[in-house]
Design a protein around this motif. Structure first.
Motif, PDB file in Angstrom:
ATOM      1  N   VAL A 176       1.002  -1.296  -0.011  1.00 52.16           N
ATOM      2  CA  VAL A 176      -0.039   0.014   0.038  1.00 52.16           C
ATOM      3  C   VAL A 176       0.813   1.363   0.027  1.00 52.16           C
ATOM      4  O   VAL A 176       1.671   1.486   0.845  1.00 52.16           O
ATOM      5  N   LEU A 177       0.680   2.072  -1.238  1.00 52.49           N
ATOM      6  CA  LEU A 177       1.447   3.290  -1.228  1.00 52.49           C
ATOM      7  C   LEU A 177       0.813   4.352  -0.258  1.00 52.49           C
ATOM      8  O   LEU A 177      -0.442   4.647  -0.474  1.00 52.49           O
ATOM      9  N   SER A 178       1.376   4.800   0.849  1.00 52.99           N
ATOM     10  CA  SER A 178       0.544   5.486   1.831  1.00 52.99           C
ATOM     11  C   SER A 178       0.821   6.782   1.751  1.00 52.99           C
ATOM     12  O   SER A 178       1.859   7.469   2.423  1.00 52.99           O
ATOM     13  N   ILE A 179       0.140   7.465   0.743  1.00 50.68           N
ATOM     14  CA  ILE A 179       0.694   8.861   0.381  1.00 50.68           C
ATOM     15  C   ILE A 179       0.126   9.917   1.576  1.00 50.68           C
ATOM     16  O   ILE A 179       1.237  10.849   1.735  1.00 50.68           O
ATOM     17  N   PRO A 180      -0.621   9.685   2.623  1.00 53.31           N
ATOM     18  CA  PRO A 180      -0.662  10.618   3.611  1.00 53.31           C
ATOM     19  C   PRO A 180       0.531  10.566   4.610  1.00 53.31           C
ATOM     20  O   PRO A 180       0.582  11.491   5.431  1.00 53.31           O
ATOM     21  N   GLU A 181       1.502   9.659   4.352  1.00 53.38           N
ATOM     22  CA  GLU A 181       2.633   9.746   5.077  1.00 53.38           C
ATOM     23  C   GLU A 181       3.943  10.280   4.672  1.00 53.38           C
ATOM     24  O   GLU A 181       4.770   9.918   4.870  1.00 53.38           O
ATOM     25  N   LEU A 182       3.677  11.008   3.354  1.00 52.99           N
ATOM     26  CA  LEU A 182       4.770  11.558   2.542  1.00 52.99           C
ATOM     27  C   LEU A 182       5.701  12.290   3.530  1.00 52.99           C
ATOM     28  O   LEU A 182       5.300  13.082   4.745  1.00 52.99           O
ATOM     29  N   ALA A 183       6.889  12.363   2.957  1.00 51.18           N
ATOM     30  CA  ALA A 183       7.970  13.173   4.030  1.00 51.18           C
ATOM     31  C   ALA A 183       8.870  13.697   2.984  1.00 51.18           C
ATOM     32  O   ALA A 183       9.093  13.161   1.771  1.00 51.18           O
ATOM     33  N   GLY A 184       9.717  14.668   3.341  1.00 51.37           N
ATOM     34  CA  GLY A 184      10.975  15.273   2.549  1.00 51.37           C
ATOM     35  C   GLY A 184      12.043  14.466   3.147  1.00 51.37           C
ATOM     36  O   GLY A 184      12.265  14.113   4.300  1.00 51.37           O
ATOM     37  N   ILE A 185      12.961  14.150   2.229  1.00 53.19           N
ATOM     38  CA  ILE A 185      14.085  13.233   2.635  1.00 53.19           C
ATOM     39  C   ILE A 185      15.269  13.860   1.788  1.00 53.19           C
ATOM     40  O   ILE A 185      15.036  14.110   0.420  1.00 53.19           O
ATOM     41  N   GLU A 186      16.464  13.908   2.266  1.00 55.10           N
ATOM     42  CA  GLU A 186      17.692  14.164   1.364  1.00 55.10           C
ATOM     43  C   GLU A 186      17.878  12.777   0.282  1.00 55.10           C
ATOM     44  O   GLU A 186      18.175  12.008   0.906  1.00 55.10           O
ATOM     45  N   PRO A 187      18.161  13.377  -0.723  1.00 50.82           N
ATOM     46  CA  PRO A 187      18.247  12.322  -1.801  1.00 50.82           C
ATOM     47  C   PRO A 187      19.548  11.374  -1.315  1.00 50.82           C
ATOM     48  O   PRO A 187      19.293  10.153  -1.803  1.00 50.82           O
ATOM     49  N   SER A 188      20.608  11.822  -0.959  1.00 52.65           N
ATOM     50  CA  SER A 188      21.693  11.098  -0.830  1.00 52.65           C
ATOM     51  C   SER A 188      21.484   9.939   0.174  1.00 52.65           C
ATOM     52  O   SER A 188      22.121   8.914   0.384  1.00 52.65           O
ATOM     53  N   ARG A 189      20.340  10.205   1.089  1.00 51.22           N
ATOM     54  CA  ARG A 189      19.949   9.027   2.006  1.00 51.22           C
ATOM     55  C   ARG A 189      19.261   7.878   1.288  1.00 51.22           C
ATOM     56  O   ARG A 189      18.843   6.812   1.964  1.00 51.22           O
ATOM     57  N   LEU A 190      18.797   7.854   0.158  1.00 52.36           N
ATOM     58  CA  LEU A 190      17.824   6.651  -0.571  1.00 52.36           C
ATOM     59  C   LEU A 190      18.877   5.689  -1.231  1.00 52.36           C
ATOM     60  O   LEU A 190      18.162   4.529  -1.169  1.00 52.36           O
ATOM     61  N   GLY A 191      20.128   5.695  -1.152  1.00 52.35           N
ATOM     62  CA  GLY A 191      20.788   4.746  -1.682  1.00 52.35           C
ATOM     63  C   GLY A 191      20.456   4.376  -3.236  1.00 52.35           C
ATOM     64  O   GLY A 191      20.313   5.283  -4.114  1.00 52.35           O
ATOM     65  N   ARG A 192      20.388   3.008  -3.566  1.00 50.57           N
ATOM     66  CA  ARG A 192      20.268   2.158  -4.807  1.00 50.57           C
ATOM     67  C   ARG A 192      18.942   2.229  -5.389  1.00 50.57           C
ATOM     68  O   ARG A 192      18.217   1.248  -4.536  1.00 50.57           O
ATOM     69  N   ARG A 193      18.538   2.606  -6.439  1.00 49.79           N
ATOM     70  CA  ARG A 193      16.949   2.527  -7.007  1.00 49.79           C
ATOM     71  C   ARG A 193      16.879   1.026  -6.984  1.00 49.79           C
ATOM     72  O   ARG A 193      17.547   0.100  -7.490  1.00 49.79           O
ATOM     73  N   SER A 194      15.716   0.712  -6.617  1.00 48.92           N
ATOM     74  CA  SER A 194      15.063  -0.732  -6.456  1.00 48.92           C
ATOM     75  C   SER A 194      14.165  -1.008  -7.864  1.00 48.92           C
ATOM     76  O   SER A 194      13.992  -2.210  -8.107  1.00 48.92           O
ATOM     77  N   GLY A 195      13.783   0.115  -8.475  1.00 51.82           N
ATOM     78  CA  GLY A 195      12.807   0.018  -9.594  1.00 51.82           C
ATOM     79  C   GLY A 195      11.782   1.186  -9.534  1.00 51.82           C
ATOM     80  O   GLY A 195      12.208   2.157  -9.200  1.00 51.82           O
TER      81      GLY A 195
END
Length: 103
Positions: free
Chosen positions: A64-83
Motif C-alpha cells: 500500500v503506497l501510503s501517500i498521507p505519510e509523505l515526507a521530505g528526505i535528502e536524496p543522498s539517504r535513498l541509496g540504490r534504486r530498486s525499480g
C-alpha cells in the motif's frame, strides 16, 4: 532520480512495515535539497488504507503506497534504486489529488 522510482526505506525504525519508499516529487525539481517520498507498506490486509492510498504490486509482493505519510528526505539517504511503479501513474496522481484537494 525520477518520479515514481522505488528505493529501499532508509529508516531502520520503519523498514519492517515499509521496506520501500516511492519518490513522488517531479524530477524537474532536482535542485531542491530534499525530495518528497511516501512509504510502501506491506499489504497485510491490516495496513492503513485510505482514498489517498494506492494498492501496488512491486517485485511480486503486495503493498500500500501510503501517500498521507509523505515526507521530505535528502536524496543522498535513498541509496540504490530498486525499480519503479510508473504503471500506477494514474492511481498515484489521483490519490495525490484526493490528499490535497479532497477530490
Amino acid at each position: 532520480m525520477r518520479q515514481f522510482d522505488v528505493y529501499p526505506n532508509p529508516s531502520v525504525r520503519s523498514r519492517e512495515a515499509a521496506p520501500y519508499v516511492v519518490v513522488l516529487q517531479s524530477h524537474f525539481l532536482a535542485a531542491t535539497p530534499t525530495t518528497v517520498v511516501a512509504p510502501l507498506l506491506i499489504d497485510d490486509d491490516r495496513s492503513a488504507y485510505s482514498e489517498a492510498s494506492v494498492k501496488i504490486v512491486f517485485g511480486g509482493e503486495r503493498y500500500v503506497l501510503s501517500i498521507p505519510e509523505l515526507a521530505g528526505i535528502e536524496p543522498s539517504r535513498l541509496g540504490r534504486r530498486s525499480g519503479a511503479v510508473t504503471e500506477y501513474d494514474y492511481e498515484i496522481r489521483r490519490a495525490l489529488d484526493r490528499l490535497f484537494t479532497g477530490f
